[in-house]
Design an enzyme around this catalytic site. Structure first.
Site, short mmCIF file in Angstrom:
data_model
loop_
_atom_site.label_atom_id
_atom_site.label_comp_id
_atom_site.label_asym_id
_atom_site.label_seq_id
_atom_site.Cartn_x
_atom_site.Cartn_y
_atom_site.Cartn_z
CG HIS A 17 74.71 76.08 37.44
ND1 HIS A 17 74.18 76.28 36.19
CD2 HIS A 17 75.03 74.76 37.49
CE1 HIS A 17 74.17 75.13 35.51
NE2 HIS A 17 74.68 74.20 36.28
CE LYS A 41 76.58 67.80 29.59
NZ LYS A 41 76.09 68.64 30.70
NE ARG A 90 70.52 68.37 38.00
CZ ARG A 90 70.55 68.20 36.69
NH1 ARG A 90 69.76 68.92 35.93
NH2 ARG A 90 71.36 67.32 36.13
CB SER A 128 72.20 73.91 31.03
OG SER A 128 72.77 74.39 32.22
N1 COA Z 1 70.75 73.41 39.47
C1 COA Z 1 70.27 73.27 38.23
N2 COA Z 1 70.87 72.54 37.28
C2 COA Z 1 72.01 71.94 37.59
C3 COA Z 1 72.59 72.05 38.86
C4 COA Z 1 71.89 72.82 39.82
N3 COA Z 1 72.34 72.97 41.05
N4 COA Z 1 73.72 71.34 38.88
C5 COA Z 1 73.86 70.80 37.67
N5 COA Z 1 72.83 71.16 36.89
C6 COA Z 1 72.60 70.71 35.51
C7 COA Z 1 73.26 71.51 34.48
O1 COA Z 1 72.44 72.55 34.09
C8 COA Z 1 73.51 70.48 33.40
O2 COA Z 1 72.40 70.33 32.57
P1 COA Z 1 72.55 69.75 31.08
O3 COA Z 1 73.09 68.35 31.20
O4 COA Z 1 71.18 69.83 30.57
O5 COA Z 1 73.52 70.65 30.35
C9 COA Z 1 73.73 69.21 34.15
O6 COA Z 1 73.16 69.43 35.41
C10 COA Z 1 75.18 68.87 34.39
O7 COA Z 1 75.95 69.99 34.13
P2 COA Z 1 77.24 70.46 34.87
O8 COA Z 1 77.06 70.49 36.34
O9 COA Z 1 77.65 71.71 34.19
O10 COA Z 1 78.21 69.30 34.61
P3 COA Z 1 78.65 68.71 33.27
O11 COA Z 1 78.21 67.29 33.31
O12 COA Z 1 78.24 69.50 32.11
O13 COA Z 1 80.21 68.88 33.39
C11 COA Z 1 82.42 68.35 34.19
C12 COA Z 1 80.94 67.97 34.09
C13 COA Z 1 82.80 69.53 33.35
C14 COA Z 1 82.70 68.66 35.62
C15 COA Z 1 83.16 67.06 33.75
O14 COA Z 1 82.77 66.70 32.46
C16 COA Z 1 84.66 67.27 33.78
O15 COA Z 1 85.24 67.21 34.85
N6 COA Z 1 85.28 67.49 32.61
C17 COA Z 1 86.70 67.76 32.50
C18 COA Z 1 87.46 66.52 31.97
C19 COA Z 1 87.66 65.53 33.08
O16 COA Z 1 88.31 65.79 34.07
N7 COA Z 1 87.09 64.34 32.86
C20 COA Z 1 87.16 63.29 33.81
C21 COA Z 1 86.07 63.44 34.83
S1 COA Z 1 86.02 62.02 35.84
#
Ligand code: COA
Length: 164
Positions: A17, A41, A90, A128
Site C-alpha cells: 500500500h 469485511k 496485483r 493483509s
Molecule cells: N500491495 C499489497 N496488497 C494489496 C495492495 C498492494 N498494492 N493492494 C491491495 N492489497 C490487498 C490488501 O492487503 C487486501 O488484502 P486482504 O483482502 O487480505 O485484506 C486486499 O488487497 C484488498 O484490500 P483493499 O485494497 O484494502 O480493499 P478492500 O477490498 O478491503 O476495500 C473498499 C475495498 C473499501 C474500497 C470497498 O469495499 C469500498 O469502497 N467500500 C465502501 C462502500 C462502497 O462504496 N461500496 C460500493 C463499492 S462499489
C-alpha cells in the site's frame, strides 16, 4: 486531477500500500487515504488503530492525508472534491473484483474515475490477510510491513475468531 482518494481496509497497511500511495503522491496535488469501516469485511484491527498506523506510515508524504469513512466511497470522494479513486492491482486475480467495483462506482457517480496502478513486483504476492496469518503464527513479517505495523502486530496478536 488535483485531489484523489485511495480507499481500502488497510487491515493492516502493508509496504504494498505504501508503495502505491508513494507513487501516486507524485501524480496528484493531494491524496486522501480513506480507511474504510467496511461492513463487508470483519476487520481485525480497530478502525482508529488502522488510521493511526496509516498516518505514521505516510507521515513523510506531505500531500497525503488519512481519514476514516463509513458509507459509499463515491460519497466520501465527492465530499472531498475528489474525482479520482486510486486502486492498486496485483495479479490477474484482482481484476474481476476491481472491474466490478469501478463500474459500480461509475454507475453511482458518472464523473468518478478509477485509476489503477500496478502493485510493485515485490508486492504482487502480498495481502493483509496473509500478513496477519503469518504474524499470528510467529513468522517474520518485517520485510512486508512498515516498522510501526510490525511493532503493532507484535504487541497485539490478531488471531481471527474461531468459526462455529
Ligand atoms: N500491495 C499489497 N496488497 C494489496 C495492495 C498492494 N498494492 N493492494 C491491495 N492489497 C490487498 C490488501 O492487503 C487486501 O488484502 P486482504 O483482502 O487480505 O485484506 C486486499 O488487497 C484488498 O484490500 P483493499 O485494497 O484494502 O480493499 P478492500 O477490498 O478491503 O476495500 C473498499 C475495498 C473499501 C474500497 C470497498 O469495499 C469500498 O469502497 N467500500 C465502501 C462502500 C462502497 O462504496 N461500496 C460500493 C463499492 S462499489
Amino acid at each position: 486531477m488535483a485531489t484523489a482518494i485511495y480507499p481500502g481496509s488497510f487491515d493492516p497497511i502493508t509496504l504494498g500500500h505504501v508503495d502505491i500511495i508513494t507513487r501516486a503522491s507524485h501524480l496528484f496535488e493531494r491524496i486522501i487515504m480513506a480507511v474504510a469501516q467496511n461492513a463487508n469485511k470483519q476487520a481485525l484491527i480497530p478502525l482508529s488503530q488502522r488510521v493511526t498506523l496509516a498516518k505514521k506510515c505516510v507521515g513523510h508524504l506531505s500531500n497525503v492525508e488519512v481519514e476514516s469513512f463509513d458509507g459509499l466511497t463515491v460519497d466520501f470522494a465527492k465530499q472531498h472534491s475528489a474525482r479520482v479513486i486510486i486502486r492498486g492491482l496485483r495479479a490477474v486475480s484482482d481484476f474481476e473484483y476491481e472491474f466490478m467495483m469501478s463500474q459500480m462506482n461509475k454507475n453511482l457517480d458518472p464523473e468518478m474515475e478509477t485509476l489503477f496502478m500496478m502493485a510493485g513486483l515485490e508486492f504482487q504476492f502480498l495481502s493483509s490477510s496473509m500478513v496477519k496469518e503469518v504474524a499470528d503464527l510467529g513468522g517474520n513479517i518485517s520485510g512486508v510491513v512498515p516498522p510501526v505495523v510490525y511493532e503493532y502486530l507484535t504487541k497485539h496478536p490478531v488471531r481471527p475468531k474461531a468459526k462455529g
